[in-house]
Design a protein around this motif. Sequence first.
Motif: not given
Ligand SMILES: Nc1ncnc2c1ncn2[C@@H]1O[C@H](COP(=O)(O)OP(=O)(O)OP(=O)(O)O)[C@@H](O)[C@H]1O
Length: 472
Positions: A22-28, A104, A132, A137, A141, A145, A209, A238, A420
């Motif tokens: 979680p919080a690795r930017g996957k959704s973004l 995930t 990550c 970072t 994140n 978000v 990545l 980012i 987002y």
């Molecule tokens: N390649 C990357 N590595 C790390 N952080 C990133 C990357 N790309 C974007 N981010 C950052 O990640 C955040 C968005 O997190 P996001 O909700 O997309 O995470 P997630 O992995 O989908 O989390 P979850 O599994 O909880 O849904 C933003 O702050 C963005 O700047």
Amino acid sequence: MPGYSISQVDTMKLCVVMVGLPARGKSLIARKIVRYLSWLSITAKSFNVGEYRRGYQSHPTAEFFDDENLESLKIRKQALKLALDDLIDWFNNSNGMVGVLDGTSMTREKRESIYNILKTNQIQPLFLESFCNDQETIMHNILDVKMTSPDYINDESKSDDNKIDSEMKINIKDPEFIINDFLKRISYFEKSYEPLDQQKDSDKSFIKLINVAQQIIINRIETYLQSRIVYFVMNLHIKPRTIWLSRHGESMYNLEGKIGGDAGLSPRGLKYAEKLPELVRQSAGYRDLTVWISTLKRTAETSQHLPYKKLQWKALDELDAGVCDGMTYEEIENKFPEDFKARDDNKYEYRYRGGESYRDVVIRLEPIIMELERQENILIVTHQAVLRCIYAYFMNVPQEESPWMSIPLHTLIKLEPKAYGTTVTRIKANIPAVSTYKEKGTSQLGEDLTDTSNKSKNIIISAKEELFNGTR
Ligand SMILES: Nc1ncnc2c1ncn2[C@@H]1O[C@H](COP(=O)(O)OP(=O)(O)OP(=O)(O)O)[C@@H](O)[C@H]1O
């Protein structure tokens, strides 16, 4: 005839399977891939497993993600199954080309099972891991978000505050609680996490990545579409950034109602050029930025007083009107009535005789978009059709609407891409100019400002407005 596009290169259905804690930017990343491909006319859609899970458990605490919690494990498996079922249905019933499974996919075993299901349905899997381990970072994140994640924020529509509070037994808006709970959630996932590995996963197509784009590992990238996705995600960063967009100042051709050409600015256009540096300074402060212009005289004249580095791009030239270059819409309607109607009927696809369509412009703008993703602060001074295409990318405006958007002269548009969404601010220079907007079904220029029924025309108008008077 529509132009050549990458959508015609691969016929195979492709599913990007997101992998990572979680919080690795996957959704973004998933959303950005979908937006980029949709802009290129490739039917793409993301399926977020978390949203399916919220159908069963909307405000879970960290313990919900403990694999030893069998009850919640069942719910999580069910959510993944529903997301996968919908994704496959979408491929089969909506001509889907690229689906993104945004979950995930922590373990090798789970990935193998997703791989087999996709293969059975003739869908090609491409794993995309965001790995990550940079604590700064990750904390950024979470703050960026997760404080506003629907997992923690009360959804008004459910309006049962007490129930949610008692389920979580916490104050759902307490930032400290959210940070600690999210870090705990991550630690539960870490127990079973098996990152993609060059040896163990050598038979799979994947992109890994590492710490955003510090290092990128790619494996078995076999198709053109896969390679475009690799190239796109490689360019993402980012860091905070702002993009300013402006049309050139009013030109002599604008005054005469003519399209195309390479005319210079009108006296009012020159005034806009003089005011632009102040307008930009007001919005950008003392940030350093680069100005991108086209190869046409009117953008060079508009940017002449800007005290920044300038780059000329042929790709930013106005849509080529072919045989209609230098004509007014009235002349086009008289000389080529069928073409005039055909363009109104499908403005995105219509290609001027010997010229271009909006689709052609999008294709030639792809390197611009790629470079914009790599850069930080850029000001683009360009033309109406080109600006519509760039704006459509950032704001996810559908193709059929983008050619009808209203982008007035003498207005600076500020785009601030966030995790987002993108914040838009429109800054008017307060220098009068003709309208170059042509409504559907007429050859007359000018907007009916009382008409609010045209959704696409109003897309930009409805952005937050700032009236610049130079005295602030
Ligand atoms: N390649 C990357 N590595 C790390 N952080 C990133 C990357 N790309 C974007 N981010 C950052 O990640 C955040 C968005 O997190 P996001 O909700 O997309 O995470 P997630 O992995 O989908 O989390 P979850 O599994 O909880 O849904 C933003 O702050 C963005 O700047």
